[in-house]
Design an enzyme around this catalytic site. Structure first.
Site, mmCIF file in Angstrom:
data_model
loop_
_atom_site.group_PDB
_atom_site.id
_atom_site.type_symbol
_atom_site.label_atom_id
_atom_site.label_comp_id
_atom_site.label_asym_id
_atom_site.label_seq_id
_atom_site.Cartn_x
_atom_site.Cartn_y
_atom_site.Cartn_z
ATOM 1 N N SER A 1 -18.597 7.018 1.821
ATOM 2 C CA SER A 1 -19.509 8.007 2.690
ATOM 3 C C SER A 1 -19.045 8.384 3.926
ATOM 4 C CB SER A 1 -21.120 7.206 2.552
ATOM 5 O OG SER A 1 -21.769 7.742 1.532
ATOM 6 N N SER B 1 -21.959 10.091 1.812
ATOM 7 C CA SER B 1 -23.423 10.486 2.305
ATOM 8 C C SER B 1 -23.851 10.754 3.827
ATOM 9 C CB SER B 1 -24.311 9.311 1.929
ATOM 10 O OG SER B 1 -24.080 8.173 2.416
ATOM 11 N N LYS C 1 -26.055 7.604 11.864
ATOM 12 C CA LYS C 1 -26.500 8.054 10.370
ATOM 13 C C LYS C 1 -27.899 7.061 10.375
ATOM 14 C CE LYS C 1 -25.084 7.477 5.893
ATOM 15 N NZ LYS C 1 -24.094 6.849 4.901
HETATM 16 N N1 GLN Z 1 -20.749 8.966 -3.148
HETATM 17 C C1 GLN Z 1 -20.914 7.627 -3.480
HETATM 18 C C2 GLN Z 1 -22.283 7.149 -3.962
HETATM 19 O O1 GLN Z 1 -22.981 8.342 -4.198
HETATM 20 C C3 GLN Z 1 -20.736 6.769 -2.148
HETATM 21 C C4 GLN Z 1 -21.900 6.583 -1.180
HETATM 22 C C5 GLN Z 1 -21.803 5.779 0.130
HETATM 23 O O2 GLN Z 1 -20.851 5.384 0.298
HETATM 24 N N2 GLN Z 1 -22.825 5.317 0.706
HETATM 25 O O3 GLN Z 1 -22.549 6.025 -4.243
#
Ligand code: GLN
Length: 475
Positions: A176, A152, A77
């Protein structure tokens, strides 16, 4: 296709010289050439010739006893610092940032002999659950390209489900790794906080962030975890608790009868009926594996999102303060709307006068969550839950209503404030052939137990073997 094989099978094949690391890299690039323009999973792709050279060198240097990851192509990532290779966190603020050092996770993977072939698209700074909040264009879902890949860590998930790499490293702050794993039909592990070093991870919310594997199966996740887990002098929050032989332990399931808790609150209003039915039908499989299903109660569930969305933005408002456009990176005007919103929300919650009412209260409720998980896990060994309340949404659908994207995190936002690990894995499909995921949450440092349960489940089912036929058929 070679890339359908498990990591252990690939390692055995390389050892017997049935195929080479060069063959694997070639196959990855073949799939990248086929699917990257359609799916937009990569932000930075390593030059093909360079990757092939590295693979050829690995083939020449192969010796018996090398790591199981030796010679295997992987992706990161783009939240992970990679030496001499652009690292953007999917934001134009870092559009031209070439770090002078490696994150610990990348250093460990390089040391094991794995071959980095790319940096993957994501929601900028980890802010999002659909991989649409990126300055590099949305990532598309290979099961239906009109839909999002999840986020994400959308890019890494797509790379695994379309066989553009053998394994990936994602980052999970509030879902994410798990959300895109569920929406792309792969397996992803959110580790216990501190199990894997965060050194060199571009921080979103430092007390929630975790670094974990994304791969085809629980067994593959175990192999990768073994290579990346452990205490790191560069990360004072990494845990000194010894790591385990995650792979060997998959076979040695000597525990007494495993009790799986099912919290009734997680299967009520708001959960898509097809997802509910799919997860409920896993009970039979677990029972056939000799496990018991017990209904439990976790009444604080409703407070998960408010707690997460107060502490997460508070920490991110502080973490992103370092991107001042002076020392490195571009101007702060390059932050996306979603990121600005989070910085503003966090700054507000931390400001004098509001701190007690919001940030401090959220931290108190966080402690109540820790107790709630302790209580729940005293009644069972692990907890079974959905990953997302709905199947993947249409591209653009969530952007018109910023609150709706937050709702997608309802099942994944409580584990990070508590610190417990969770394994997300394929559990079925909707009528429209969209993947459905489930997650299994366990006590602190129970990775081995979660991976064993996941592995046993995957030996009885074939959801995880299914590939995005839609994309593959069209070509
Ligand atoms: N969807 C969650 C957020 O927007 C989790 C994001 C993540 O785990 N980086 O904060």
């Amino acid at each position: 296709m070679l890339l359908d094989k498990s990591i252990q099978e690939l390692h055995a094949g390389l050892t017997k010289r049935e195929f080479s690391s060069e063959d694997l890299v070639r196959e990855c690039y073949l799939n990248i050439e086929k699917y990257q323009t359609k799916l937009n999973a990569f932000i930075t792709l390593v030059d093909k010739e360079k990757a092939l050279q590295e693979a050829k060198q690995k083939d020449r240097d192969f010796k018996p006893g090398v790591s199981k990851l030796y010679g295997l192509p992987y992706v990161l990532k783009d939240a992970y610092i990679s030496e001499d290779m652009r690292t953007t966190a999917a934001s134009h603020v870092l559009a031209d940032f070439i770090p002078p050092y490696d994150s610990t996770v990348n250093k460990k993977l390089k040391k094991s002999g794995a071959i980095l072939i790319g940096k993957m698209n994501m929601d900028a700074w980890g802010h999002g659950g659909s991989s649409e909040n990126t300055d590099f264009g949305p990532v598309k879902n290979p099961w239906d390209t009109s839909r999002v890949a999840g986020g994400s860590s959308g890019g890494p998930a797509v790379a695994i489900s379309t066989r553009m790499a053998v394994f990936a490293i994602g980052e999970d702050t509030g879902g994410s790794i798990r959300n895109p794993a569920a929406w792309c039909n792969i397996t992803g592990l959110k580790v216990t906080y501190g199990r894997v070093s965060r050194y060199g991870t571009i921080a979103y919310a430092s007390s929630f962030d975790t670094v974990g594997p994304m791969a085809k199966t629980a067994e593959d996740c175990a192999v990768v975890l073994e290579a990346i887990a452990g205490c790191d002098p560069y990360d004072s929050t990494s845990s000194p608790i010894p790591t385990e032989k995650y792979v060997d332990l998959l076979k040695k399931n000597t525990r007494n009868k495993i009790v799986i808790g099912v919290p009734s609150e997680f299967f009520g209003k708001g959960l898509d009926l097809e997802i509910k039915t799919a997860i409920e039908s896993t009970h039979k499989t677990f029972a056939s594996l000799g496990m018991n299903i017990n209904e439990i109660s976790m009444p604080l569930f409703d407070y998960g999102l408010p707690v997460y969305y107060l502490i997460g933005p508070s920490e991110t408002s502080s973490n992103l303060a370092r991107y001042d456009g002076i020392r490195f990176g571009n101007n702060r005007e390059k932050f996306s709307q979603e990121t600005m919103r989070r910085i503003m929300m966090g700054t507000y919650a931390l400001s004098a006068g509001y701190y007690d009412a919001y940030y401090k209260k959220a931290q108190k409720v966080r402690t109540l969550f820790i107790r709630e998980y302790e209580k729940a896990l005293a009644e069972c060994d692990v907890i079974l839950m959905p990953v997302t309340p709905t199947p993947p949404s249409k591209i653009g659908e969530l952007l018109t209503d910023p609150l709706s994207i937050l709702l997608a995190d309802i099942y994944t936002s409580t584990q990070n404030p508590v610190g417990v690990p969770s394994l997300a894995l394929p559990a079925g499909f909707t009528k429209n052939k969209l993947p459905i995921g489930m997650q299994i949450v366990g006590p602190m440092f129970s990775e081995s137990l979660l991976l064993t349960i996941g592995h046993l489940y995957q030996q009885k089912t074939d959801w995880h073997l299914r590939k995005p036929i839609l994309v593959f058929n069209k070509d």
